[in-house]
Each structure stands twice: as structure tokens, then as C-alpha cells.
Design a protein around this motif. Structure first.
Motif, PDB file in Angstrom:
ATOM      1  N   HIS A 181       0.847  -1.190   0.000  1.00 53.64           N
ATOM      2  CA  HIS A 181       0.000   0.000   0.000  1.00 53.64           C
ATOM      3  C   HIS A 181       0.880   1.236   0.000  1.00 53.64           C
ATOM      4  N   VAL A 182       0.383   2.277  -0.636  1.00 51.04           N
ATOM      5  CA  VAL A 182       1.179   3.503  -0.732  1.00 51.04           C
ATOM      6  C   VAL A 182       0.336   4.710  -0.341  1.00 51.04           C
ATOM      7  N   LEU A 183       0.922   5.512   0.508  1.00 53.93           N
ATOM      8  CA  LEU A 183       0.285   6.763   0.899  1.00 53.93           C
ATOM      9  C   LEU A 183       1.244   7.862   0.465  1.00 53.93           C
ATOM     10  N   SER A 184       0.751   8.825  -0.304  1.00 55.27           N
ATOM     11  CA  SER A 184       1.655   9.853  -0.776  1.00 55.27           C
ATOM     12  C   SER A 184       1.277  11.199  -0.154  1.00 55.27           C
ATOM     13  N   PHE A 185       2.234  11.841   0.484  1.00 53.59           N
ATOM     14  CA  PHE A 185       1.984  13.125   1.148  1.00 53.59           C
ATOM     15  C   PHE A 185       1.910  14.268   0.135  1.00 53.59           C
ATOM     16  N   ALA A 186       1.208  15.331   0.525  1.00 57.19           N
ATOM     17  CA  ALA A 186       1.087  16.510  -0.324  1.00 57.19           C
ATOM     18  C   ALA A 186       2.416  17.257  -0.453  1.00 57.19           C
ATOM     19  N   ARG A 187       3.299  17.067   0.523  1.00 56.00           N
ATOM     20  CA  ARG A 187       4.637  17.668   0.460  1.00 56.00           C
ATOM     21  C   ARG A 187       5.519  16.907   1.432  1.00 56.00           C
ATOM     22  N   ASN A 188       6.750  17.362   1.597  1.00 60.24           N
ATOM     23  CA  ASN A 188       7.655  16.712   2.542  1.00 60.24           C
ATOM     24  C   ASN A 188       7.305  17.124   3.976  1.00 60.24           C
ATOM     25  N   PHE A 189       6.810  16.169   4.748  1.00 63.07           N
ATOM     26  CA  PHE A 189       6.438  16.475   6.136  1.00 63.07           C
ATOM     27  C   PHE A 189       7.483  15.970   7.130  1.00 63.07           C
ATOM     28  N   GLY A 190       8.444  15.212   6.649  1.00 57.95           N
ATOM     29  CA  GLY A 190       9.495  14.735   7.546  1.00 57.95           C
ATOM     30  C   GLY A 190       9.307  13.281   7.947  1.00 57.95           C
ATOM     31  N   HIS A 191      10.422  12.673   8.246  1.00 54.72           N
ATOM     32  CA  HIS A 191      10.507  11.250   8.577  1.00 54.72           C
ATOM     33  C   HIS A 191       9.558  10.838   9.702  1.00 54.72           C
ATOM     34  N   GLN A 192       9.570  11.582  10.799  1.00 55.11           N
ATOM     35  CA  GLN A 192       8.785  11.180  11.965  1.00 55.11           C
ATOM     36  C   GLN A 192       7.281  11.241  11.683  1.00 55.11           C
ATOM     37  N   ILE A 193       6.884  12.211  10.863  1.00 54.92           N
ATOM     38  CA  ILE A 193       5.472  12.329  10.511  1.00 54.92           C
ATOM     39  C   ILE A 193       5.096  11.203   9.546  1.00 54.92           C
ATOM     40  N   ALA A 194       6.019  10.858   8.647  1.00 51.64           N
ATOM     41  CA  ALA A 194       5.754   9.761   7.709  1.00 51.64           C
ATOM     42  C   ALA A 194       5.524   8.462   8.476  1.00 51.64           C
ATOM     43  N   VAL A 195       6.375   8.225   9.453  1.00 51.82           N
ATOM     44  CA  VAL A 195       6.234   7.032  10.284  1.00 51.82           C
ATOM     45  C   VAL A 195       4.877   7.048  11.010  1.00 51.82           C
ATOM     46  N   THR A 196       4.484   8.212  11.468  1.00 51.80           N
ATOM     47  CA  THR A 196       3.205   8.348  12.174  1.00 51.80           C
ATOM     48  C   THR A 196       2.032   8.008  11.255  1.00 51.80           C
ATOM     49  N   ALA A 197       2.080   8.509  10.004  1.00 51.39           N
ATOM     50  CA  ALA A 197       1.004   8.211   9.058  1.00 51.39           C
ATOM     51  C   ALA A 197       0.912   6.706   8.832  1.00 51.39           C
ATOM     52  N   GLY A 198       2.082   6.060   8.766  1.00 54.34           N
ATOM     53  CA  GLY A 198       2.101   4.608   8.570  1.00 54.34           C
ATOM     54  C   GLY A 198       1.431   3.881   9.727  1.00 54.34           C
ATOM     55  N   THR A 199       1.762   4.269  10.944  1.00 54.82           N
ATOM     56  CA  THR A 199       1.151   3.592  12.096  1.00 54.82           C
ATOM     57  C   THR A 199      -0.336   3.926  12.179  1.00 54.82           C
ATOM     58  N   ASP A 200      -0.727   5.098  11.689  1.00 49.80           N
ATOM     59  CA  ASP A 200      -2.148   5.465  11.700  1.00 49.80           C
ATOM     60  C   ASP A 200      -2.987   4.520  10.842  1.00 49.80           C
ATOM     61  N   VAL A 201      -2.461   4.132   9.685  1.00 53.96           N
ATOM     62  CA  VAL A 201      -3.263   3.286   8.788  1.00 53.96           C
ATOM     63  C   VAL A 201      -2.979   1.790   8.962  1.00 53.96           C
ATOM     64  N   ALA A 202      -1.900   1.460   9.650  1.00 53.98           N
ATOM     65  CA  ALA A 202      -1.512   0.054   9.786  1.00 53.98           C
ATOM     66  C   ALA A 202      -2.613  -0.742  10.469  1.00 53.98           C
ATOM     67  N   ALA A 203      -2.830  -1.947   9.973  1.00 55.78           N
ATOM     68  CA  ALA A 203      -3.897  -2.769  10.528  1.00 55.78           C
ATOM     69  C   ALA A 203      -3.352  -3.958  11.310  1.00 55.78           C
ATOM     70  N   GLY A 204      -2.040  -4.092  11.360  1.00 54.86           N
ATOM     71  CA  GLY A 204      -1.442  -5.306  11.900  1.00 54.86           C
ATOM     72  C   GLY A 204      -1.612  -5.515  13.394  1.00 54.86           C
ATOM     73  N   ASP A 205      -1.395  -6.782  13.795  1.00 56.80           N
ATOM     74  CA  ASP A 205      -1.326  -7.105  15.219  1.00 56.80           C
ATOM     75  C   ASP A 205      -0.041  -6.522  15.798  1.00 56.80           C
TER      76      ASP A 205
END
Ligand code: UDP
Ligand code: MG
Length: 344
Positions: free
Chosen positions: A67-91
Motif C-alpha cells: 500500500h502507498v500513501l503519498s503526502f502533499a509535500r515533505n512532512f518529515g521522517h517522523q510524521i511519515a512514520v506516524t502516518a504509517g502507524t495510523d493506517v496500519a492494521a497489523g497485530d
């Protein structure tokens, strides 16, 4: 037989076109080799300006686990990681860099530790290859300074490469702060955490996306978010200056009353003025840093904006039903989550 564990792997990517053709197959086969798990890989394109997004899109079309989520601009590494954990469905959720500095094979060991019952398995760098003496020395000094300042112990020489159990991820999602220092936030959360030493490899290709400027900002965020000690610096210096001033006053009075040399003292005056001026400006600066952060928090802007999203989520067997957030996200979706966190 219980359902297999479902793993979400979050990979932040900023201008990583050079490494992705290597990273995607390596990561996929490392995950396939882990017995008894299903997985999804969530790539966050952090506003890349090279071919990163096109490559990711192709990968998502070819493999339904991607799956791919593309940001509107560069928000930075830590925010990118946060977006990933926000949508992650895993155990469990694994955070890993795109540049193969964190070896994908180590994930298998993390999963083993997780199955033993640990909630967080964080990779600790037993050695780092291919990094400048300057980066090694500053990183070492930073982790030690941070630990002296921080109110919770933050593991030394530990990056974001880690596995987190669902309950830790849910805690992380309930922390709405803007200046995110994820490794510190996870340390603050607690539960059962264990270090897993690994050899940090050289970047597979391309250059570091953390220039000195970004690194400094990151370090400042870490310290200011986890400590109020810098604010106490002003108090400390104030007490010291006041004590010195008291001595000075006594000295001046003694000269004035008992001698005739009391007009002297230009040097002492200059020192006092310059010293106090310096301390005051520095203290103001420190207070300003905290106020700037309060200002940022007060604006309550979304943490990030999603421009586009690729890949339908594969149906999965998991102990945790997917929350109703599976719709494509064309808007900053964590808002409702944050509202919930705020309203308890
Ligand atoms: N990264 C990102 N946004 C940024 C900077 C970096 O998503 O603004 C990603 C980058 O693509 C990589 C990870 O964060 O996957 C770590 O960055 P990098 O390897 O450049 O940092 P270093 O290993 O040099 O500290
Ligand atoms: Mg790197």
C-alpha cells in the motif's frame, strides 16, 4: 489453529528511487520467510521529487500486499512514520528505513521476541557502517545528552527500527503531539520492551535524507519534547547571578564606606552587564523555543496531508478487525482520532 499473526511494515521514503528496486524484493522475501504471519507493507512517500512515487505505485499494482500513501509535500521522517502507524492494521507494526540500513532479516528475530511476549522490540545499533566520524560522534553524544535530560530513560543508540505490538501502536496513536520524536514516545509508553542488537549496514544507494539542519531540528525536538530542564537553566543562572550580585554589592559597599577608591570598577561593571545580557538572551531564546512549540500545537493543524493513495488492502486474517478507516483517504484522516483522544 489460531489465525496467523498479521504484520504491518511501515517504510518512510523521501527521494528513495535509487534504492526501492532493491528494497521492495528484499523486504518482501524477508517477510515471506517468517513462518506463520501474513503481512502488508505500507510505503509513505514523503513528498519525493524523484521517481519514488511512480516506483511505489507500480509495486502496489503488482502486489496486493503493498500500500502507498503519498503526502502533499515533505512532512518529515517522523510524521511519515506516524502516518504509517495510523493506517496500519497489523497485530504488530514494524518501522524500517527504505535504504536497507536496517536489515530486513532482523524482522524475523523481532517477531520471535514479540511471540515471547514483548510489546516493543527495538533495534539497537551494535555497529554502524559507512557513516562519517562526525555523524557517529554527534549521534553518540546526542543519545547521552538526551538521556541526562529526559524524564523517562530513552534507549541509547536506538533508531526507529522496531516492532511494536498493537496495544503500543494504539497508545502512540492517542498521542497527538506535533513535534514527534517517535523513539522517545515509545519509551514513554512503556509496557515490556527489549533491545535487539543488530549491525547497521551502509546505505544501499543514494545519500542521507537527514542533512545537518534536519538532524539538529530532530535533536532539538527530542530534547524539548522530553524535558523541561532547559527552562530550569534560566532559574539556575538567575540564582547564580543573584549570588554573585550580592557579593558584588557587599564589596561595593565596603569600598564606599571604608575606602576612597570607590569610583573604580569599570571592568566589573562591563562583565556584569555583558554576562547578564548574554544569560538573559539565551534564556529568552530557550523560552521562545517552547513557546513556538505551544504555538504549533495551538494551531491544531493536521499532522500531514495525503495527496494520493494506491493499493487496495488485501483481506486479512487478524485478531483485530480493521477499523472503519479502510476508505481511500483524500483528507487528513487522523482528525477524528485526535478528537477522540482529546475528548477522552
Ligand atoms: N525520510 C523521510 N522524510 C524525510 C527524511 C527521510 O521519509 O524528510 C526517510 C528516508 O527515506 C529513509 C528514512 O527516513 O527511509 C531515514 O532517512 P536516511 O536514511 O536519509 O537517514 P540516515 O539513515 O542517514 O540517518
Ligand atoms: Mg539511512
Amino acid at each position: 489453529m489460531t489465525a496467523p499473526d498479521f504484520l504491518s511494515v511501515v517504510v518512510p521514503c523521501y527521494n528513495e528511487a535509487e534504492v526501492l528496486d532493491e528494497t521492495i524484493p528484499q523486504l518482501t522475501s524477508a517477510l515471506e520467510a517468517i513462518p506463520g504471519i501474513g503481512f502488508e507493507i505500507i510505503f509513505i512517500d514523503d513528498g519525493s521529487r524523484d521517481g519514488t512515487l511512480a516506483r511505489l505505485q507500480r509495486a502496489a499494482e503488482a502486489d496486493e500486499r503493498i500500500h502507498v500513501l503519498s503526502f502533499a509535500r515533505n512532512f518529515g521522517h517522523q510524521i511519515a512514520v506516524t502516518a504509517g502507524t495510523d493506517v496500519a492494521a497489523g497485530d504488530a507494526v514494524v518501522l524500517i528505513d527504505a535504504d536497507l540500513q536496517d536489515p530486513p532479516e532482523v524482522i524475523a528475530e523481532m517477531v520471535e521476541k514479540w511471540r515471547e511476549g514483548y510489546d516493543v522490540v527495538y533495534g539497537t545499533r551494535s555497529s554502524r557502517q559507512g557513516e562519517s566520524a562526525f555523524k557517529l560522534a554527534t549521534a553518540r553524544a546526542f543519545y547521552r545528552l538526551l538521556n541526562r535530560f529526559s524524564e523517562v530513560p530513552i534507549p541509547l543508540d536506538t533508531g526507529d527500527f522496531r516492532l511494536m505490538d498493537r496495544r503500543v501502536v494504539d497508545c502512540l496513536k492517542a498521542m497527538p503531539e506535533r513535534h514527534r520524536f517517535v523513539r522517545g514516545m515509545v519509551a514513554w509508553i512503556g509496557f515490556d520492551q527489549i533491545a535487539l542488537p543488530y549491525e547497521r549496514a551502509e546505505r544501499f544507494a543514494g545519500t542521507s535524507k537527514y542533512p545537518l539542519r534536519k538532524m539538529l531540528r530532530f535533536a532539538t525536538d527530542g530534547i524539548l519534547a522530553f524535558s523541561s530542564r532547559p527552562l530550569q537553566f534560566a532559574t539556575g543562572m538567575g540564582i547564580m547571578a543573584a549570588s554573585l550580585a550580592l557579593l558584588g554589592i557587599i564589596y561595593a559597599l565596603v569600598l564606599r564606606i571604608f575606602t576612597s577608591v570607590w569610583v573604580e570598577g569599570w571592568t566589573a561593571l562591563m562583565i556584569a552587564v555583558l554576562f547578564l545580557g548574554g544569560v538573559q538572551l539565551l534564556s529568552l531564546g530557550i523560552i521562545g523555543e517552547y513557546i513556538a512549540r505551544i504555538h504549533d500545537e495551538a494551531k491544531e493543524r493536521p499532522l500531514y496531508l495525503v495527496k494520493s493513495q494506491f493499493g487496495t488492502r488485501a483481506p486479512r486474517a487478524s485478531r483485530h478487525p480493521r477499523p472503519e478507516r479502510s476508505e481511500p483517504v483524500a483528507q487528513p484522516f487522523p482528525i477524528e482520532l485526535r478528537e477522540r483522544a482529546r475528548n477522552g
